[in-house]
Write an enzyme that holds these catalytic residues in place. Structure first.
Site, mmCIF file in Angstrom:
data_model
loop_
_atom_site.group_PDB
_atom_site.id
_atom_site.type_symbol
_atom_site.label_atom_id
_atom_site.label_comp_id
_atom_site.label_asym_id
_atom_site.label_seq_id
_atom_site.Cartn_x
_atom_site.Cartn_y
_atom_site.Cartn_z
ATOM 1 N N ARG A 82 -24.419 -7.264 74.629
ATOM 2 C CA ARG A 82 -23.159 -7.644 73.966
ATOM 3 C C ARG A 82 -22.596 -6.474 73.165
ATOM 4 O O ARG A 82 -21.379 -6.265 73.125
ATOM 5 C CB ARG A 82 -23.412 -8.859 73.064
ATOM 6 C CG ARG A 82 -22.157 -9.406 72.442
ATOM 7 C CD ARG A 82 -22.401 -10.710 71.731
ATOM 8 N NE ARG A 82 -23.223 -10.547 70.545
ATOM 9 C CZ ARG A 82 -23.655 -11.553 69.784
ATOM 10 N NH1 ARG A 82 -23.348 -12.792 70.110
ATOM 11 N NH2 ARG A 82 -24.393 -11.343 68.726
ATOM 12 N N LYS A 179 -17.325 -8.165 69.272
ATOM 13 C CA LYS A 179 -17.946 -8.258 67.948
ATOM 14 C C LYS A 179 -17.614 -6.998 67.150
ATOM 15 O O LYS A 179 -18.440 -6.095 66.965
ATOM 16 C CB LYS A 179 -19.466 -8.457 68.090
ATOM 17 C CG LYS A 179 -20.084 -9.076 66.850
ATOM 18 C CD LYS A 179 -21.439 -9.645 67.175
ATOM 19 C CE LYS A 179 -22.255 -9.948 65.945
ATOM 20 N NZ LYS A 179 -21.664 -10.912 65.032
ATOM 21 N N GLU A 212 -15.101 -21.868 67.248
ATOM 22 C CA GLU A 212 -16.417 -21.547 66.685
ATOM 23 C C GLU A 212 -16.324 -21.576 65.168
ATOM 24 O O GLU A 212 -15.247 -21.804 64.611
ATOM 25 C CB GLU A 212 -16.881 -20.168 67.177
ATOM 26 C CG GLU A 212 -15.952 -19.036 66.742
ATOM 27 C CD GLU A 212 -16.281 -17.691 67.376
ATOM 28 O OE1 GLU A 212 -17.444 -17.452 67.703
ATOM 29 O OE2 GLU A 212 -15.340 -16.881 67.515
HETATM 30 C C1 LIG Z 1 -17.999 -15.127 65.279
HETATM 31 C C2 LIG Z 1 -19.392 -15.412 65.699
HETATM 32 N N1 LIG Z 1 -19.630 -16.432 66.547
HETATM 33 C C3 LIG Z 1 -20.868 -16.729 66.951
HETATM 34 C C4 LIG Z 1 -21.967 -15.994 66.515
HETATM 35 C C5 LIG Z 1 -23.351 -16.361 66.999
HETATM 36 O O1 LIG Z 1 -23.904 -15.317 67.747
HETATM 37 P P1 LIG Z 1 -25.482 -15.070 67.811
HETATM 38 O O2 LIG Z 1 -26.080 -16.313 68.321
HETATM 39 O O3 LIG Z 1 -25.647 -13.943 68.747
HETATM 40 O O4 LIG Z 1 -25.927 -14.781 66.428
HETATM 41 C C6 LIG Z 1 -21.769 -14.926 65.635
HETATM 42 C C7 LIG Z 1 -22.890 -14.116 65.177
HETATM 43 O O5 LIG Z 1 -23.150 -13.080 65.692
HETATM 44 C C8 LIG Z 1 -20.455 -14.623 65.214
HETATM 45 O O6 LIG Z 1 -20.232 -13.614 64.377
#
Ligand SMILES: Cc1ncc(COP(=O)(O)O)c(C=O)c1O
Length: 327
Positions: A82, A179, A212
């Site tokens: 990612r 991200k 989300e």
């Molecule tokens: C905006 C956002 N959504 C979802 C997630 C969940 O991702 P992960 O399961 O990789 O921590 C994160 C964290 O990284 C995030 O910053």
């Protein structure tokens, strides 16, 4: 004009004041690697980068976070996948190459001596100007921080979490799936929710579909016992969600769920769910028991959330996605 004098500082003064700053605000940072420094520091006062790095003043940088559990890194390859996708979408030069990044992450973790916590790493556009596009000849920065990890109150697990629909617009898909170090909507959403007496917020998109939370994904268990997760085309593809969607298939035999679906889910359908879940590297799995002024299900943490947390905990301790830290 005020008569307060402002000191012009020597390099020694700066070091002393950085140490004072940390003593006023103690932090749980255990080791930091900087490609700009060309090494690792363990004194939090020295965990700095130049102000003119475009990650600081333009938000031209990306990051990711992986978990450290009992001396092993969990699911690092998924997080690195990612990370590199985010770099590509942000037009950032990837340096060092992936294998070296992995090596630096492991060595920085070893230097921290910590066996539990979180590892966050960043790629920056680099210093050299206050413009928008990267400065001519800018060297991208790679940074790794070993820290305690984000903490949530115990009641999130025992009593469940309360979320509110945010009034802040969801990020446009191209930004939401990347991200990047641009978390203003996420920060404002979380602050708004806390000010209103909730634990966190939820983005709903323009079509009325669930998005989300601030740094976590959400999912639902419908009245028909289907685990439904929103599509990943307008939200971040959570490594935890992706893993849980796989692990959840193992719950079918127990009868807790009948199927797993990744699809659009409207807020109206979602509100009628039996369970609502919060999922992410920091929170792992928690039940959402209240959304705005309405209870989800019976208003108590549900069995699917509990079962998924057990599966995830097992995977994090004994699964095949663990890398040993070379202490
Ligand atoms: C905006 C956002 N959504 C979802 C997630 C969940 O991702 P992960 O399961 O990789 O921590 C994160 C964290 O990284 C995030 O910053």
């Amino acid at each position: 004009m005020s008569h307060t004098t402002i000191d012009v500082l020597t390099a020694g003064d700066v070091l002393a004041r950085l140490a004072q700053l940390r003593s006023r605000q103690p932090v749980n940072y255990y080791a930091f690697y900087s490609s700009q420094l060309g090494g690792i520091v363990t004194d939090p006062a020295l965990m700095v980068l130049p102000f003119d790095d475009h990650m600081v003043h333009r938000g031209h940088g990306i990051f990711d976070t992986a978990g450290l559990i009992d001396g092993k890194l969990y699911d690092l390859e998924a997080h690195l996948d990612r990370f590199l996708l985010s770099a590509e979408r942000s037009k950032l030069t990837v340096s060092p190459p992936r294998a070296e990044m992995r090596d630096i992450i492991l060595k920085t973790t070893a230097a921290s001596g910590r066996r539990d916590g979180s590892i966050r790493y960043w790629l920056s556009s680099g210093p050299g100007s206050l413009e928008l596009s990267p400065a001519a000849g800018a060297e991208p920065g790679f940074f790794v921080m070993v820290f305690a990890g984000l903490a949530y109150p115990e009641r999130w697990l025992t009593q469940g979490v309360k979320v509110m629909t945010t009034t802040y617009p969801i990020k446009a898909p191209i930004y939401a799936i990347t991200k990047a170090t641009n978390y203003l909507p996420n920060v404002l959403m979380q602050m708004q929710a806390k000010e209103a007496g909730f634990d966190n917020g939820v983005f709903i998109d323009e079509d009325g579909n669930v998005g989300e939370s601030s740094n976590m994904n959400v999912a639902f268990v419908t009245k028909h016992d289907t685990l439904v997760h929103p599509k990943f085309d307008h939200i971040l593809a959570g490594c935890t969600s992706l893993r849980l969607l796989e692990l959840a298939k193992g719950l079918k035999s127990s009868g807790l769920i009948k199927s797993v679906e990744v699809r659009d889910i409207t807020a109206a359908e979602a509100r009628a769910s039996r369970e609502m879940l919060l999922m992410g590297s920091s929170v792992k799995v928690a039940s959402i028991v209240q959304w705005d002024d309405r209870a989800i299900g019976d208003g108590k943490p549900g069995p699917v959330a509990k079962a998924l947390l057990t599966l995830l905990d097992e995977d994090m301790r004994t699964g095949d996605r663990l890398i040993d830290v070379p202490y």
